[in-house]
Write a protein that holds these residues in place. Sequence first.
Motif, PDB file in Angstrom:
ATOM      1  N   ASN A  47       0.862  -1.186   0.000  1.00  0.00           N
ATOM      2  CA  ASN A  47       0.000   0.000   0.000  1.00  0.00           C
ATOM      3  C   ASN A  47       0.898   1.235   0.000  1.00  0.00           C
ATOM      4  N   ASN A  49       0.229   4.198  -0.389  1.00  0.00           N
ATOM      5  CA  ASN A  49      -0.368   5.388   0.229  1.00  0.00           C
ATOM      6  C   ASN A  49      -0.191   5.380   1.750  1.00  0.00           C
ATOM      7  N   ARG A  50       0.251   4.244   2.284  1.00  0.00           N
ATOM      8  CA  ARG A  50       0.435   4.134   3.724  1.00  0.00           C
ATOM      9  C   ARG A  50       1.875   3.699   4.000  1.00  0.00           C
ATOM     10  N   VAL A  73       3.575   6.482  11.179  1.00  0.00           N
ATOM     11  CA  VAL A  73       2.789   5.938  10.076  1.00  0.00           C
ATOM     12  C   VAL A  73       2.034   7.079   9.412  1.00  0.00           C
ATOM     13  N   GLU A  75      -0.482   8.155   6.134  1.00  0.00           N
ATOM     14  CA  GLU A  75      -1.380   7.703   5.069  1.00  0.00           C
ATOM     15  C   GLU A  75      -1.929   8.915   4.337  1.00  0.00           C
ATOM     16  N   ASP A  76      -1.698   8.939   3.032  1.00  0.00           N
ATOM     17  CA  ASP A  76      -2.158  10.050   2.194  1.00  0.00           C
ATOM     18  C   ASP A  76      -1.677  11.403   2.732  1.00  0.00           C
ATOM     19  N   ARG A  80      -0.924   9.133  10.901  1.00  0.00           N
ATOM     20  CA  ARG A  80      -1.940   8.297  11.537  1.00  0.00           C
ATOM     21  C   ARG A  80      -1.468   7.719  12.864  1.00  0.00           C
ATOM     22  N   GLU A 111       0.835  -3.680  10.672  1.00  0.00           N
ATOM     23  CA  GLU A 111       0.970  -2.765   9.532  1.00  0.00           C
ATOM     24  C   GLU A 111       1.789  -3.386   8.394  1.00  0.00           C
ATOM     25  N   THR A 117       1.413  -2.193   4.670  1.00  0.00           N
ATOM     26  CA  THR A 117       2.073  -0.897   4.846  1.00  0.00           C
ATOM     27  C   THR A 117       3.542  -1.013   4.439  1.00  0.00           C
TER      28      THR A 117
END
Length: 884
Positions: A47, A49-50, A73, A75-76, A80, A111, A117
Amino acid sequence: MTKIVAQMRHWMESSDLIDMDNIQDLESEIKQNRAISEKNSKRIEPNWNRLMFIDVEATEDGPQNLVKGSCVVIEDGVVRLNKTIVPDDIELTTGRTMHRTNWVREVFMKEAYKTGTVVVGWDLPWTLSRLAIYGSQSWKNTSAFSLKFVASENYPNIRIQSIMPEAAFINFVRSTGDWIHWNGAFVDLRTLACALSNEDESFEKTCENWDINGSDRVRAMQDLYRKLKAEFDLHPIGKEPHQIYSAAGIGKAYLTAMGIKNNVDAYDPEVLGYAMTAYHAGRVEVRHRREVVPVVYTDITSMYPSVFTLQNLWSLLVAKEVEVYEDTERVVEMLTDVNIETLYRQDTWLTIPGLCLVQPEGDILPVKTKWVEDDLTPDDDIRMAVTPVSSKTPSWYTLADVVASKLLTGKVPKIIKALRVRPLNVQDGLKPIKLRGQVEVNPATDNLFKVAIEQRHHYKETNPTLSKFLKILANSTGYGIFVEFQTKKFDKQVQIEHFGLTQWTSKAKRHDAPRQWTNPMLGTLIAGGARLMLALMEKAVTDAGLSHAFADTDSMAIITDDPTKAHAIVKRFESLNPYSFGGSLLKIEKENHDPKTKAWRQLYCYAVSSKRYCLFNMEGNKITMRKASEHGLGHLLPVQDGWIEELWTYIVQKAMGQKPKMPSWAGKPQLAKYELTSPYLWKRYKDEPWNEQIKPFNKGILAWPDMRGDDSKRFYAPWSTDLSQYRYWSWTDDNGNGLIVGDRMLGEQPLREMGILLRAHDRNPESKFMDAGGKVCPRDYRGPLYRRPVEVVSVNYTGKEFMADTMSEVIEKDGKNGTVDVDWHWLRQQLNERGFAKTAIAAETGLSYRQVLRLLKDEHEPHEQSKHRLHRALLVLERKRTVT
């Protein structure tokens, strides 16, 4: 004439020794098990984006245990999670703080393993080993470590295999019954930055290069990742950042994205064996030793891409099929006619791709061997020289090397057989691509490397970033990938087919296997073309009444104080420029000009041995270093800025009869950095408790006892940035015993000092050459050097690393089982012609004198065990007899 044992590479192919009657049942069972496994597994994709950014701090002792870590972490673009990681025995102080075990279970595995992730960090192998609770050698891949993070089989280990100082394969290892089918996605910013810039720098220096404030490491990692990822995404190569490990990896990905397939299977393995025996690396030598001489420093523009282009090897790379055909008569005619003038024509170079079986009779050809045997030279000191070679046994050489010999001697070598290679048809499915999204290349009609060099020149002023990438692409991909091998290991012995000057079979648990783009024909022809270019330079220099101080792969220092003579030589190479921009293919390097005014300044050279030299300017007694070789020095930790230049200045001043002041660092110890990147290096520590253990990928400091010429003993200490405190570090010897370093008078162990380099660095032998009296170059010799004629009396077939897997070692390991196929008539002839005493052969083989006498007289082939013993005796006795 020196008698030598020549070292040659060869081609290997393996076939697993499986019962062929059961092969179909086995394949069916494997497919069924794979289908069941994948049906019950959850496939996870990264992923992008993460992202999870991790960084750690460690103790400054031997174990380098975790002090604390950081985990963010994102995300976008939104944070987070932000946690501080501490050891399990540390009291938690804030809600953001987590014990290491809980963080691994609740954050890291959830994750990175269960949701895809992407893990991002700097020097991830070291970082991850701080967060592990145990490490061991991987049972499946003995070159890798397996790190455990949670004391439970429900969580996977992470396998890490170092492949270069700046890169490693990192992946999750599925445990028994695991339902997740996922290797993980680990982006090491050190690896990615090096792949994009071709420079392995520190974190601080990398941040500086990419204009990032590195004071907050985790924040800096985020900024660095964004910039590196943006640069990486400009390359339309269909790869993600965690799949690229080097600059050459980007080049390989471009070749794949263009639809090009490696056509190595189009060649018969016998031909690949010929090509491998003809393979030699770049020509490196010193021809005027330990005297200050005026020089003009010259260099061929992008040597390997240039000879690749001149020989039109792109057509072979993209060919659907290739034809290797005998053309002996025409090759001999070409050799008869070739001279320096014809070699200045590009059409001559189009006829160069080929191989020749030559009976050397004093021809100047490349040969690899151990050149000297004394107590100060390591046993693996095997190097290549271009020198007069004689041999009763014909060997394969590139046509380029044979042309070079004709050029330098005026004599056509004795050609037994000549093979040429030509492309047949172009591969299907080739696709145009834009390099870095800007420079278009159509592989069906364009030579990628030629386009890269031309566009690099075009964008040099207007787009330096693009220009630098194009240079890196051409130079990192235009040669090395075609001669790249990896050691392939098996759980049991497999049958190995060997192809060299002859063919034979053995059984072993490992062999040198080709990689994705390995193509011995291309690699050998490129290297041969480069040596021919240097031979052309040498001929041009000698025809001008000059000589050279050294040659180094693609460069040559011409001995002269008259720049007009050098410029005249450079001008001759204008006709060989294959690129759209003008000028000579041979250029005069920047060191010949003042760095500020660009005005011409006389350059001087002091050369010692291959790759060990310095270039400098002089004004009276003042010496200004312009290029100081780090060869033989680069492994040492710097004692101060500019110490290598200061060392060379001291050596030059001594050579000129001056009395220079001893550098202030002369009394400091020689210290080097080391990293435990392989289980082999780490095994001496593996039995210690984890918290007390020197862990995988730990960094440390290496030193040597004050014993001149003996590098076998080493001392080890934990990593430290304050080198002045070396007396107070915790030192151990090779056996793990503690010791105190310092003053011998106090009963302490003295360390080898830097001052030894001031006395010994310029006495390194150049034993590939002779002095003016015709003797092997002594260590204290000063003056011009001359080629050293050799007679090849036998051949050792080597693997990927010289002396690491020689044919003699294969024989020792596997020949006792009768697995080495040796031609008996050849072996019998060799033993008789060498004139070894029958008693010596008997002693080496364990056979009786009468048995040896009968075997060497009898044409009847003996059984395999006796044949193996005699073959081994041939190698051992020839090695003992190899003297000047």
